[in-house]
Design a protein around this motif. Structure first.
Motif, PDB file in Angstrom:
ATOM      1  N   UNK A  13      -3.157   4.404  -0.557  1.00 35.17           N
ATOM      2  CA  UNK A  13      -3.597   4.410   0.832  1.00 35.17           C
ATOM      3  C   UNK A  13      -4.510   3.224   1.116  1.00 35.17           C
ATOM      4  N   UNK A  14      -5.478   2.999   0.226  1.00 32.67           N
ATOM      5  CA  UNK A  14      -6.381   1.871   0.421  1.00 32.67           C
ATOM      6  C   UNK A  14      -5.631   0.551   0.348  1.00 32.67           C
ATOM      7  N   UNK A  25      -0.453   1.020  10.937  1.00 29.51           N
ATOM      8  CA  UNK A  25       0.661   0.386  10.230  1.00 29.51           C
ATOM      9  C   UNK A  25       0.745   0.861   8.785  1.00 29.51           C
ATOM     10  N   UNK A  26      -0.417   1.059   8.160  1.00 29.43           N
ATOM     11  CA  UNK A  26      -0.411   1.550   6.783  1.00 29.43           C
ATOM     12  C   UNK A  26       0.161   2.955   6.714  1.00 29.43           C
ATOM     13  N   UNK A  27      -0.162   3.787   7.694  1.00 28.22           N
ATOM     14  CA  UNK A  27       0.344   5.156   7.716  1.00 28.22           C
ATOM     15  C   UNK A  27       1.862   5.174   7.890  1.00 28.22           C
ATOM     16  N   UNK A  28       2.383   4.282   8.746  1.00 28.11           N
ATOM     17  CA  UNK A  28       3.828   4.203   8.947  1.00 28.11           C
ATOM     18  C   UNK A  28       4.523   3.790   7.658  1.00 28.11           C
ATOM     19  N   UNK A  29       3.952   2.811   6.942  1.00 25.23           N
ATOM     20  CA  UNK A  29       4.549   2.350   5.695  1.00 25.23           C
ATOM     21  C   UNK A  29       4.623   3.464   4.663  1.00 25.23           C
ATOM     22  N   UNK A  30       3.565   4.270   4.567  1.00 21.68           N
ATOM     23  CA  UNK A  30       3.502   5.318   3.550  1.00 21.68           C
ATOM     24  C   UNK A  30       4.067   6.655   4.032  1.00 21.68           C
ATOM     25  N   UNK A  37      -4.146   9.480   6.012  1.00 20.75           N
ATOM     26  CA  UNK A  37      -4.480   8.210   5.364  1.00 20.75           C
ATOM     27  C   UNK A  37      -5.986   7.965   5.399  1.00 20.75           C
ATOM     28  N   UNK A  38      -6.591   8.213   6.544  1.00 24.74           N
ATOM     29  CA  UNK A  38      -8.032   8.017   6.675  1.00 24.74           C
ATOM     30  C   UNK A  38      -8.791   8.931   5.724  1.00 24.74           C
TER      31      UNK A  38
END
Length: 295
Positions: A13-14, A25-30, A37-38
């Motif tokens: 996540x980090x 964008x990070x949440x969409x990728x994962x 994610x936060x």
């Protein structure tokens, strides 16, 4: 001091957030929610006891601690991914990067590669041709096949095959040659290795005529010039059998000179992997069992 027990999901996540610098964008990728994610990132920060991001209106900014951790995680995850990609059909595939002097690659190795691939499907062989100037560590190679005397600092060298040099030219020019004396009036093509023609003539008790014209750093280029009728080149006939078979070149006379050999080299400081060993053993066996055709 005990290391904190950190879940892999928190590290992923980090790492994703550090690349995108936005949680969305990070949440969409994962494929997770932004809230999840936060939560994972806060959990990581609590376990480490440091802040990894500063939240700003337009996204995220890495702290000094976050900037130190992010590239380490990215590199590690990339390495894990690349290693996992090498597993298919229940077998590990080792990528083997081999630098090969161009003459040996085209004249001997490439026509035989299908045999190696059939015998060792677990090795993903990647060939990089060169003109005999190569740096194994500088070019990220595992092995290098080169021409010379076998003495290179910091390298372990396995002798593959000798390749004496003999004069070769186009068939039309060869038909005009009555003997070595006739070569004194012929254009002699020069390689970057000096003194070869002098040695060849000296072996016959003849003085080498003045050498003129361009100097080439590739035996393949020399062969092409000779085949096009521009002169006579000193070449290893053992590696140009496919040229003579097709009628492009002819070997003149039996007299040849030893200029070196082809060697398989690797860094002495690096242990031999199973793929490197397979390639070395196959290469040596192939040279012994199926010597290259000569002109």
């Amino acid at each position: 001091m005990d290391r904190p027990n950190i879940p892999l999901n928190a590290l992923r996540a980090f790492e994703a957030a550090a690349r995108h610098l936005t949680l969305s964008k990070a949440a969409i990728e994962l494929c997770v929610t932004q809230a999840a994610l936060s939560h994972q990132i806060r959990n990581l920060e609590e376990r480490l006891g440091v802040a990894l991001f500063r939240r700003v209106p337009r996204g995220l900014v890495l702290t000094d601690e976050g900037a130190a951790l992010a590239p380490v995680l990215t590199g590690s995850l990339d390495l894990i991914g690349a290693t996992l990609d090498r597993f298919s059909s229940g077998r590990y595939h080792e990528a083997l990067h081999v630098g090969v002097v161009g003459t040996f690659a085209t004249g001997w190795l490439i026509p035989r590669l299908a045999g190696f691939e059939a015998a060792h499907p677990e090795v993903d062989l990647r060939i990089f041709a060169n003109n005999n100037r190569v740096s194994i560590p500088g070019e990220g190679l595992d092995l290098a096949i080169r021409f010379g005397d076998g003495s290179w600092h910091g390298l372990q060298a396995t002798r593959i095959m000798d390749a004496p040099l003999a004069p070769m030219c186009a068939p039309d020019r060869a038909r005009t040659m009555s003997g070595p004396q006739a070569m004194l009036e012929q254009p002699l093509l020069r390689s970057y290795r000096t003194g070869e023609w002098e040695r060849w003539f000296a072996g016959l008790g003849l003085a080498c005529p003045p050498l003129r014209g361009p100097m080439l750093d590739s035996s393949i280029a020399l062969a092409d010039m000779a085949a096009e009728g521009h002169g006579i080149a000193l070449l290893p006939p053992a590696l140009f059998g496919h040229w003579t078979d097709r009628g492009r070149l002819v070997t003149l006379f039996d007299h040849s000179i030893a200029a070196g050999a082809y060697w398989l080299t690797r860094l002495q400081s690096r242990p031999e992997t199973s793929g490197m060993r397979s390639f070395r053993e196959w290469l040596c066996r192939e040279v012994t069992d199926q010597p290259p055709a000569t002109g």
